[in-house]
Design an enzyme around this catalytic site. Structure first.
Site, PDB file in Angstrom:
ATOM      1  N   TYR A 495       0.839  -1.201   0.000  1.00  0.00           N
ATOM      2  CA  TYR A 495       0.000   0.000   0.000  1.00  0.00           C
ATOM      3  C   TYR A 495       0.876   1.254   0.000  1.00  0.00           C
ATOM      4  O   TYR A 495       0.948   1.958  -0.964  1.00  0.00           O
ATOM      5  CB  TYR A 495      -0.961  -0.010   1.191  1.00  0.00           C
ATOM      6  CG  TYR A 495      -1.982   1.103   1.110  1.00  0.00           C
ATOM      7  CD1 TYR A 495      -3.092   0.979   0.284  1.00  0.00           C
ATOM      8  CD2 TYR A 495      -1.823   2.276   1.841  1.00  0.00           C
ATOM      9  CE1 TYR A 495      -4.024   2.005   0.172  1.00  0.00           C
ATOM     10  CE2 TYR A 495      -2.756   3.304   1.738  1.00  0.00           C
ATOM     11  CZ  TYR A 495      -3.846   3.167   0.913  1.00  0.00           C
ATOM     12  OH  TYR A 495      -4.763   4.178   0.797  1.00  0.00           O
ATOM     13  N   ASP A 659     -17.540   3.105  -8.326  1.00  0.00           N
ATOM     14  CA  ASP A 659     -16.506   3.573  -7.403  1.00  0.00           C
ATOM     15  C   ASP A 659     -16.450   5.093  -7.468  1.00  0.00           C
ATOM     16  O   ASP A 659     -15.992   5.668  -8.458  1.00  0.00           O
ATOM     17  CB  ASP A 659     -15.151   2.972  -7.771  1.00  0.00           C
ATOM     18  CG  ASP A 659     -14.081   3.255  -6.725  1.00  0.00           C
ATOM     19  OD1 ASP A 659     -14.310   4.126  -5.855  1.00  0.00           O
ATOM     20  OD2 ASP A 659     -13.025   2.602  -6.763  1.00  0.00           O
TER      21      ASP A 659
END
Length: 726
Positions: A495, A659
């Protein structure tokens, strides 16, 4: 009092611009019919992706944006493109013999009863439960020793399970509940208010709520946050001014009082309001980015009490943890990169009056409260250590944890004698423990029902060296007896941003990967929060390349040590992690065999022009702020760094059509660039989930299908012909 998150990673793209109506004629028919581009080596036929002539100029540099039209998420042309891409992707996946076997194994391992920690509201004890494969968790409750009953079943909210329960909060005495729902995965919410005893709806739902908590004042009403509905597509149009409202029960939403955010001087991208447990203070936190906030309180016991400023700048992350009377307990990283707890009197809360309560240490602090105590959880190389303090600042004890791993926060109400926490790591399913706050003893409340034996697996932490000499930790999990022969299918997950810490936790999906002989590796990259604000800042703006270098070095370490090789290495990440994968695969296409970027931020020149994307500027910077920043972003932006004539790894980009956090146009444009320029034999596909969002609330059925597709695509492109037996 629990911390109310101010932020959620926000969103990105805008609408089609700079193209004439004539250029769009008949494109629907083009995409759906004959116009296809042959992938020279792979044998795949990709849908034609029309190129426009949009060009933007930054500091005298022209940058073409040929796929700008894909930003129009509701145009017929984009919808046709999505349909055509999915047809190619699923036709490809259908040829993988063991895809269905993986799906069946995922369903089998997923199918066990899951029950969350109990919590008391009014006369009832509530808990979340999933009987195994239910798309959404169900809220149950019981009164005393009576029989448990269903309180809320989100599986009934929609026929296909795509409407989810986003949050649930009860009034002071537990007699009224307000819950928010997400439809199709969107960040826009509705809040529904019911009588907790009868479950009858009390009034019209609140609509157009986004990035919001629900914080009650007694039984009178609650605070919530939202934006004005934007012009254009609500899934991609920019939302820039967050506002805090108070909803009084029984009154129409149109009469809700605007508390903060309506004045020019109060303009913030993110605003949250929360009420202390004793109902004495309203706490308001505002932010213009995903790091740093200003802070205010208001005394709710006094009519028309003014807002009192605690902090007036955005140079720290500070929140009110709790209060004892007029004494406030603040958690802050102001002059304390690893955070500390300070106290101050609410009558004079300015920084010069703060007193250290729990001092900063060498490890990052997270704090919570419950049972009349404060709990300080520290990350020590991304692993949990927890200490209990009383309100005089005395350390009562260290809480004994079962081993190396992650403990969830210990929190609850002041009167709770027992608190609950879960403990997990990458090979150990989560166990819920009951903690006696007076005796300091933990006992098993509920073991996981997952049919997975951690005794057959290893999870080791290593430290490797990044390009600039920085030591980075990584946890590597695999079956015992693994041969370091360079042939083990490996997923490297990362990440590296927004102060997010990747601490070890069990995943049913990853358990299936491990069962197949796969290796799962997670490095704690710079940009995350594992070592505090300095670690975070070392992966932001003009230092963002450090994150990519850390990830590349992790892959090189796994190869050098024999865990895997480039032929058996896949990289995976979502959102900011999708950017990570996109940047690394374009910088080092030779490093990996498979790339799996999910819901990624791929267009770094335009990310800030959509939904709440401008709030990410603390981590990324923007292309408009300076020539240096523009050139830096252009240098790694995945959409802009796909080069013709380059052999890229087998890639399956994943996104969702609803999204509105990282809008799908990022992924659409990246996939289009890859398909146009891929010179190697590997497929470059995009899998677009329909009626789904950034990830939260995704139905279990869809999640299982997604993992079956990801794992089968990965193994197939590593040359795995059949799954291991047994």
């Amino acid at each position: 009092m629990k911390k109310v998150p101010v932020l959620a990673l926000a969103s990105v793209l805008a609408a089609c611009a700079g193209e004439s109506p004539e250029s769009k004629k008949n494109v629907n028919a083009e995409v759906e019919s004959a116009a296809v581009a042959e992938a020279a080596v792979s044998g795949l036929s990709y849908p034609q992706t029309r190129k426009g002539d949009v060009v933007d100029s930054y500091f005298g540099t022209d940058v073409a944006d040929p796929y700008r039209w894909l930003e129009d998420d509701r145009s017929e042309e984009t919808e046709a493109w999505v349909k055509a891409q999915n047809e190619v992707t699923f036709s490809y996946l259908d040829q993988i013999d063991y895809r269905e076997t993986l799906k069946q194994r995922l369903e089998q391992l997923w199918n066990y009863e899951k029950v969350g920690s109990p919590f008391k509201e009014g006369d009832y004890t509530y808990f979340y439960r999933n009987d195994g494969l239910q798309n959404q968790y169900v809220v149950w409750r019981k009164k005393g020793d009576g029989e448990a009953e269903i309180f809320l079943d989100p599986n009934t909210f929609s026929e296909d399970g795509t409407t989810s329960l986003a949050s649930l909060r009860f009034s002071k005495d537990g007699s009224i509940a307000a819950y928010s729902i997400s439809e199709g995965g969107s960040d826009w919410r509705k809040i529904i208010i019911i009588d907790a005893e009868t479950k009858q709806v009390l009034e019209e739902p609140l609509v157009d709520v986004k990035f919001s908590g629900i914080s009650w004042v007694g039984n009178e009403g609650f605070y919530y946050s939202s934006y004005d509905k934007p012009e254009g597509s609500e899934l991609s149009a920019k939302t820039d001014q967050h506002k805090l409202y108070f909803h009084k029960l029984g009154e129409p939403q149109s009469d809700d009082a605007l508390i903060f955010g309506g004045k020019p001087e109060e303009k913030r991208r993110y605003v949250s309001g929360s009420v202390t447990e004793d109902d004495r203070y309203l706490v308001i936190s505002g932010a213009t980015s995903t790091s740093g906030n200003d802070l205010y309180i208001q005394d709710l016991t006094k009519a028309d009490a003014p807002l009192v400023q605690i902090l007036g700048d955005f140079d720290s992350d500070t929140y009110v943890l709790d209060n004892q009377g007029s004494t406030l307990y603040l958690v802050t990283n102001r002059n304390a990169p690893n955070k500390k707890v300070v106290t101050v009197d609410a009558a004079a809360p300015a920084e010069e009056n703060w007193k250290d309560f729990i001092a900063e240490t060498d490890n990052v602090l997270s704090a919570s409260t419950g049972g009349g105590y404060i709990f300080a959880e520290y990350m020590v190389d991304a692993l949990s250590k927890v200490y209990q303090y009383d309100y005089s600042g005395e350390q009562v004890r260290e809480i004994a944890l079962p081993g190396p791993g992650s403990a969830s926060s210990l929190n609850g109400k002041r009167e709770d004698a027992t608190l609950y926490y879960s403990f997990t790591n990458y090979k150990t399913p989560a166990t819920i423990f009951a903690f006696d706050v007076k005796e300091g003893e933990s006992s098993v409340y509920r073991k996981s029902g997952a049919q997975f034996d951690p005794a057959g697996y290893e999870s080791e932490q290593v430290f490797y060296t990044s390009r600039d000499g920085t030591k980075v930790p990584m946890l590597i999990t695999y079956k015992k007896g693994l041969e370091l022969n360079g042939k083990n299918p490996t997923i490297l997950y990362g990440y590296g941003g927004f102060n997010v810490s990747l601490t070890p936790s069990f995943s049913i999906a990853n358990a299936v990967w491990l069962e197949q002989g796969g290796v799962y590796a997670v490095p704690n990259l710079r940009g995350g929060g594992e070592y505090g604000k300095r670690w975070h800042d070392a992966g932001t703006k003009l230092q963002k390349q450090n994150v990519f270098d850390d990830f590349i070095a992790a892959g090189e370490y796994l190869i050098e040590q024999g865990y895997t090789s480039s032929d058996y290495l896949a990289i995976r990440g979502g959102s900011n992690g999708g950017l990570l994968v996109g940047a690394v695969m374009t910088q080092r296409p030779d490093l990996v065999k498979v790339a799996l970027p999910a819901v990624g931020v791929m267009d770094m020149l335009r990310y800030h022009t959509f939904t709440a994307g401008a709030g990410w500027a603390y981590d990324y910077g923007t292309a408009e702020q300076s020539k240096e920043m523009f050139e830096y972003l252009l240098g790694y932006s995945p959409v802009h760094n796909v080069q013709a004539g380059t052999a890229y790894p087998a890639t399956m980009v994943t996104t969702a059509d609803h999204d509105d956090r990282v809008v799908p146009a990022h992924s659409f444009k990246f996939a289009a660039e890859l398909q146009a320029k891929q010179a190697g034999a590997a497929p470059t596909l995009i899998r677009i989930e329909t009626n789904a969002g950034h990830g939260a609330g995704t139905p279990v059925s869809k999640t299982i299908e997604q993992y079956a597709d990801l794992f089968s695509f990965t193994l197939y492109n590593m040359g795995v012909k059949a799954l291991p037996k047994g």
